[in-house]
Write an enzyme that holds these catalytic residues in place. Structure first.
Site, short mmCIF file in Angstrom:
data_model
loop_
_atom_site.label_atom_id
_atom_site.label_comp_id
_atom_site.label_asym_id
_atom_site.label_seq_id
_atom_site.Cartn_x
_atom_site.Cartn_y
_atom_site.Cartn_z
N SER A 139 7.40 1.86 6.82
CA SER A 139 7.76 1.23 5.55
C SER A 139 9.26 1.20 5.27
O SER A 139 9.72 0.38 4.48
CB SER A 139 7.03 1.94 4.41
OG SER A 139 7.25 3.33 4.46
N HIS A 173 1.74 -1.82 5.39
CA HIS A 173 2.74 -2.90 5.37
C HIS A 173 2.46 -3.97 6.43
O HIS A 173 3.18 -4.96 6.51
CB HIS A 173 4.15 -2.34 5.57
CG HIS A 173 4.68 -1.66 4.36
ND1 HIS A 173 5.33 -2.32 3.35
CD2 HIS A 173 4.61 -0.36 3.98
CE1 HIS A 173 5.67 -1.47 2.40
NE2 HIS A 173 5.25 -0.26 2.75
N LYS A 203 -0.44 -4.50 -1.51
CA LYS A 203 0.80 -5.11 -1.01
C LYS A 203 0.51 -6.59 -0.69
O LYS A 203 0.39 -7.38 -1.61
CB LYS A 203 1.33 -4.31 0.18
CG LYS A 203 1.63 -2.83 -0.21
CD LYS A 203 2.40 -2.10 0.84
CE LYS A 203 2.42 -0.58 0.62
NZ LYS A 203 3.05 -0.13 -0.61
C1 LIG Z 1 2.73 3.19 4.72
C2 LIG Z 1 2.18 3.31 3.33
N1 LIG Z 1 0.99 3.89 3.16
C3 LIG Z 1 0.44 4.01 1.94
C4 LIG Z 1 1.09 3.57 0.82
C5 LIG Z 1 0.45 3.75 -0.51
O1 LIG Z 1 -0.27 2.60 -0.86
P1 LIG Z 1 -1.07 2.61 -2.22
O2 LIG Z 1 -0.12 2.15 -3.29
O3 LIG Z 1 -2.24 1.68 -2.04
O4 LIG Z 1 -1.51 4.02 -2.45
C6 LIG Z 1 2.34 2.98 0.94
C7 LIG Z 1 3.04 2.49 -0.27
O5 LIG Z 1 4.18 2.67 -0.49
C8 LIG Z 1 2.90 2.84 2.23
O6 LIG Z 1 4.12 2.29 2.39
#
Ligand SMILES: Cc1ncc(COP(=O)(O)O)c(C=O)c1O
Length: 353
Positions: A139, A173, A203
């Site tokens: 990310s 992502h 997202k």
């Molecule tokens: C790699 C990754 N996993 C999980 C999440 C969390 O996603 P959620 O908002 O659905 O909990 C994010 C969000 O920033 C992320 O970048």
């Protein structure tokens, strides 16, 4: 320039209408956890569509991708499990490992499969089960794990662990934002399906929530054991209906066209920044990481961008390791070429400062 809404679907009329219709005709909240009375047709329809989209037997919803990782990983760890994790994995993976408390843990340098393999070899003498866990797309950088090679590595080491080697991937992502058809890192790295794939609906899909897809044995087991699923409300039925509409768009000709224009815009943007002398990470993903390696410069540049109408995220320690300060920019299919030109104009102003 800092939204995860990569395809602009959160503003799409089809999604808004789907949510509005469901809320009007059903309810806002689920009313209870899934196994009591919180399972609506919209949840099961979305789970079926997610399983089909990822070509897996079953999918299971969570309230978020964070909750999915916290609910899945510890459920797969027992007292003879080793977990092997990339050093740049998302915070949800780090905390899921803490919660799981595996027998052994190895954190390997970013994308270093040699160290990963050495750690597997070391753990094979003391552990019965191994779990390799990684982000698909990272990310903070927009680069991605070589899943084809990781899956191949796991298969090679399977026989050395009585309970096998399991590959768990968070592609929050990647799904909907990467690959010609939006299948994410599995598609881009031309990989066979990983054992357990976790992603978000918040997202590229444009709504909110998280999910896991895997074999029936794993998903059936998780439904019986995962506390973040059993004891916590799911997303509302309206959100599920909107996410289904989002997924249907991604998996359509129109969605693939949006992905194509997203890549073209991203490649153009990244190339232009490189030509201006900025250091970026070479990838086609719409996360464009500008490596500045200096905290003061990063903060000053974010302020400059902000005062010139560009919203960007400065990432400094502890979000990124010391010395790896960066500005994360994200391109969206909702941007026009004019928007991108405007942003590039502001960056040109910076180079002349
Ligand atoms: C790699 C990754 N996993 C999980 C999440 C969390 O996603 P959620 O908002 O659905 O909990 C994010 C969000 O920033 C992320 O970048």
């Amino acid at each position: 320039m800092n939204s995860n809404d990569y395809l602009g679907l959160s503003m799409d009329r089809a999604l808004r209408e789907a949510e509005e219709y469901t809320v009007e005709s059903h309810a806002v909240g689920p009313g209870a956890v899934r196994f009591i009375s919180g399972t609506w047709d919209d949840h099961t329809a979305l789970e079926e569509r997610l399983a089909q989209f990822h070509d897996r037997p079953l999918a299971m919803l969570f309230s978020s991708a964070y909750a999915a990782m916290m609910g899945v990983l510890p459920s797969l760890v027992d007292d003879s499990t080793v977990v092997l994790s990339d050093e740049l994995n998302h915070n949800c993976i780090i905390n899921a490992i803490k919660l799981a408390g595996p027998k052994e843990k190895y954190v390997y340098p970013h994308l270093d499969l040699n160290v990963l393999e050495n750690s597997l070899e070391q753990a094979s003498s003391s552990c019965r089960r191994a779990i390799i866990v990684t982000d698909g797309v990272f990310s903070m950088r927009g680069d991605y794990a070589p899943l084809a090679r990781i899956v191949e590595l796991a298969e090679r080491w399977d026989d050395h662990f009585d309970d096998n080697v399991i590959v768990v991937v968070d592609d929050s992502h990647g799904v909907g934002a990467y690959g010609d058809t939006g299948r994410g890192t599995e598609e881009v790295s031309v990989s066979r399906p990983v054992d357990v794939l976790i992603s978000t609906l918040g997202k590229a899909v444009g709504v909110n929530g998280g999910y896991v897809v895997a074999d029936s044995e794993i998903v059936d087991y998780l439904r019986e054991i995962s506390p973040f699923y059993i004891y916590s409300n799911p997303i509302g039925p309206g959100e599920a209906a909107a996410a289904l509409a989002g997924l249907n768009i991604i998996d359509s000709e129109y969605g693939r066209d949006r992905l194509k224009s997203l890549y073209e815009l991203t490649v153009f943007f990244r190339n232009q920044l490189s030509q201006m002398g900025f250091e970026t990470i070479e990838t086609r993903h719409p996360i464009v990481a500008l490596l500045l390696r200096d905290t003061t410069r990063t903060r000053a540049m974010v302020d400059y961008l902000d005062s010139h109408g560009v919203l960007a995220t400065g990432l400094t320690h502890p979000v990124v390791p010391f010395g790896q300060d960066e500005i994360r920019l994200q391109v969206s299919a909702a941007h026009t070429r004019k928007d991108i030109d405007q942003v590039l104009g502001v960056f040109e102003g910076i180079t002349k400062l």
